[in-house]
Design a protein around this motif. Structure first.
Motif, short mmCIF file in Angstrom:
data_model
loop_
_atom_site.label_atom_id
_atom_site.label_comp_id
_atom_site.label_asym_id
_atom_site.label_seq_id
_atom_site.Cartn_x
_atom_site.Cartn_y
_atom_site.Cartn_z
N GLU A 160 7.67 1.42 10.04
CA GLU A 160 8.58 0.28 10.12
C GLU A 160 10.03 0.69 9.87
O GLU A 160 10.91 -0.15 9.82
CB GLU A 160 8.15 -0.81 9.14
N ASN A 161 10.24 2.00 9.70
CA ASN A 161 11.60 2.53 9.53
C ASN A 161 12.31 1.86 8.35
O ASN A 161 13.47 1.48 8.43
CB ASN A 161 12.42 2.34 10.81
N ILE A 162 11.57 1.72 7.23
CA ILE A 162 12.12 1.18 5.99
C ILE A 162 12.34 2.33 5.02
O ILE A 162 11.45 3.16 4.82
CB ILE A 162 11.18 0.12 5.38
N ASP A 163 13.52 2.39 4.41
CA ASP A 163 13.87 3.53 3.56
C ASP A 163 13.29 3.41 2.15
O ASP A 163 12.83 4.41 1.58
CB ASP A 163 15.40 3.65 3.47
N LEU A 164 13.32 2.20 1.58
CA LEU A 164 12.87 1.99 0.21
C LEU A 164 12.16 0.65 0.11
O LEU A 164 12.46 -0.27 0.87
CB LEU A 164 14.07 1.98 -0.76
N GLN A 165 11.25 0.55 -0.87
CA GLN A 165 10.62 -0.74 -1.15
C GLN A 165 10.46 -0.92 -2.65
O GLN A 165 10.12 0.02 -3.37
CB GLN A 165 9.25 -0.86 -0.47
N LEU A 166 10.72 -2.14 -3.12
CA LEU A 166 10.42 -2.52 -4.49
C LEU A 166 9.19 -3.43 -4.48
O LEU A 166 9.15 -4.41 -3.73
CB LEU A 166 11.60 -3.26 -5.12
N LEU A 167 8.19 -3.08 -5.30
CA LEU A 167 6.94 -3.82 -5.33
C LEU A 167 6.47 -4.04 -6.76
O LEU A 167 6.65 -3.17 -7.61
CB LEU A 167 5.83 -3.04 -4.60
N PRO A 168 5.83 -5.18 -7.04
CA PRO A 168 5.17 -5.33 -8.34
C PRO A 168 3.98 -4.38 -8.42
O PRO A 168 3.35 -4.06 -7.41
CB PRO A 168 4.70 -6.80 -8.33
N ASN A 169 3.65 -3.95 -9.63
CA ASN A 169 2.56 -2.99 -9.77
C ASN A 169 1.19 -3.58 -9.49
O ASN A 169 0.20 -2.86 -9.39
CB ASN A 169 2.58 -2.38 -11.17
N VAL A 170 1.10 -4.91 -9.33
CA VAL A 170 -0.18 -5.52 -8.98
C VAL A 170 -0.50 -5.37 -7.51
O VAL A 170 -1.61 -5.69 -7.07
CB VAL A 170 -0.20 -7.02 -9.36
N VAL A 171 0.44 -4.87 -6.72
CA VAL A 171 0.23 -4.64 -5.29
C VAL A 171 -0.06 -3.16 -5.07
O VAL A 171 0.70 -2.29 -5.51
CB VAL A 171 1.46 -5.06 -4.46
N ASP A 172 -1.14 -2.85 -4.39
CA ASP A 172 -1.49 -1.47 -4.09
C ASP A 172 -0.61 -0.94 -2.96
O ASP A 172 -0.45 -1.60 -1.92
CB ASP A 172 -2.96 -1.35 -3.67
N VAL A 173 -0.05 0.25 -3.15
CA VAL A 173 0.74 0.90 -2.11
C VAL A 173 -0.21 1.45 -1.06
O VAL A 173 -1.20 2.13 -1.39
CB VAL A 173 1.61 2.03 -2.71
N ILE A 174 0.06 1.18 0.21
CA ILE A 174 -0.91 1.50 1.26
C ILE A 174 -1.03 2.99 1.54
O ILE A 174 -2.03 3.43 2.11
CB ILE A 174 -0.56 0.76 2.58
N ASN A 175 -0.04 3.76 1.14
CA ASN A 175 -0.07 5.20 1.40
C ASN A 175 0.10 5.95 0.07
O ASN A 175 1.17 5.90 -0.54
CB ASN A 175 1.03 5.59 2.39
N ASP A 176 -0.95 6.62 -0.37
CA ASP A 176 -0.90 7.32 -1.66
C ASP A 176 0.08 8.48 -1.66
O ASP A 176 0.44 9.00 -2.72
CB ASP A 176 -2.29 7.84 -2.04
N ASP A 177 0.49 8.92 -0.46
CA ASP A 177 1.44 10.03 -0.38
C ASP A 177 2.87 9.59 -0.67
O ASP A 177 3.74 10.42 -0.90
CB ASP A 177 1.38 10.68 1.01
N TYR A 178 3.11 8.28 -0.64
CA TYR A 178 4.45 7.79 -0.90
C TYR A 178 4.82 8.02 -2.37
O TYR A 178 3.97 7.95 -3.25
CB TYR A 178 4.55 6.30 -0.59
#
Length: 292
Positions: free
Chosen positions: A139-157
């Motif tokens: 999606e060509n997004i440089d950064l994302q802020l997320l609550p820790n209750v949301v799982d990040v879809i790519n563990d390599d990030y």
């Protein structure tokens, strides 16, 4: 480290054949060699060109632009290399950040954006409201802020804990026309609760959860019209509390904190404008800071 024209050629073959294995087979080369040389090209250019999966490859936005330029006469290839190298070091262009609405509307984050814009006026900040983990590369997004209750879809990030956001219970004067203010957890279980998706995941079992929404405007409207007791970020509703439009409920007993995490695609290939934003976030927010 300078980009090799041989490596550029192998990258071009990989794109044309639709994958590293296909390019290796078509030109009687070892797949591992082509893969290694493309990695060296990415290191030289300072950005990722391909998204590698088990079945195929996809071009990143930089990869697409680079292929578009190099699929020209050799004279233009050198210009393409210079263009991409300069782009990685330039404080200009677009910086795209995905942020939940509760964060982007907060005064502390708005101050941070003002600080960044003052330092780097040639960078356009592209802020999008996203409440779920997104594929940053595609999606060509440089950064994302997320609550820790949301799982990040790519563990390599890369994932870095930055701050915590405090949430409290509120009701409206309208609600109190027909209901009494709860003072204990046992009484609270009898009241309808309105919550965001993030905070609802942290609520104790047995809560009378009536509504879950990512739209804080909707939750606020339902709360003001007496539909229930809402769990809301403190930072967003201070003015309504001060005006008496929202009344704190059990503020000395019940409070939930959500930890915010900074996510970005890789520790490598970070453009300077992105690195500057990461450093600004690190310097302004930490585990010791409470987003309230």
């Amino acid at each position: 480290m300078k980009a090799s024209l041989d490596d550029i050629y192998l990258f071009m073959l990989t794109v044309r054949h639709g994958g590293i294995s296909a390019a290796a087979k078509a030109h009687s080369m070892q797949r591992s060699k082509i893969s290694r040389r493309i990695q060296e090209l990415e290191q030289a250019l300072g950005c990722q060109l391909l998204i590698r999966t088990t079945r195929q490859i996809e071009l990143t936005e930089n990869g697409r632009l680079f292929y578009q330029y190099i699929n020209q006469p050799l004279n233009d290839v050198t210009q393409a290399v210079s263009l991409l190298e300069n782009q990685q070091h330039a404080f200009s262009g677009r910086l795209k950040i995905a942020i939940p609405a509760a964060v982007v509307a907060s005064p502390v984050f708005l101050d941070l954006l003002d600080s960044y814009s003052a330092q780097f006026p040639d960078v356009t900040l592209d802020i999008v409201h996203r409440h779920e983990s997104v594929d940053l590369k595609r999606e060509n997004i440089d950064l994302q802020l997320l609550p820790n209750v949301v799982d990040v879809i790519n563990d390599d990030y890369v994932q870095q804990t930055l701050l915590s956001s405090s949430n409290r219970l509120y009701c409206s004067p309208k609600y109190l026309e027909s209901s009494s203010l709860p003072t204990t957890m046992e009484e609270l279980y009898q009241h309808p609760i309105l919550s965001s998706r993030y905070t609802s995941a942290l609520l104790p079992d047995g809560m009378n959860l009536r509504l879950v929404s990512e739209d804080f405007g909707l939750i606020k409207l339902l709360t003001e019209t007496g539909r229930g007791i809402a769990l809301l970020p403190i930072v967003l509703f201070k003015e309504q509390v001060e005006r008496g439009e929202l009344i704190p409920v059990m503020h000395d007993i019940f409070e939930l904190d959500i930890v915010m995490t900074l996510v970005y695609p890789s520790r490598h290939f970070i453009p300077e404008k992105t690195r500057a934003m990461i450093e600004l976030l690190r310097n302004n927010f930490s585990n010791r800071y409470k987003f309230s």
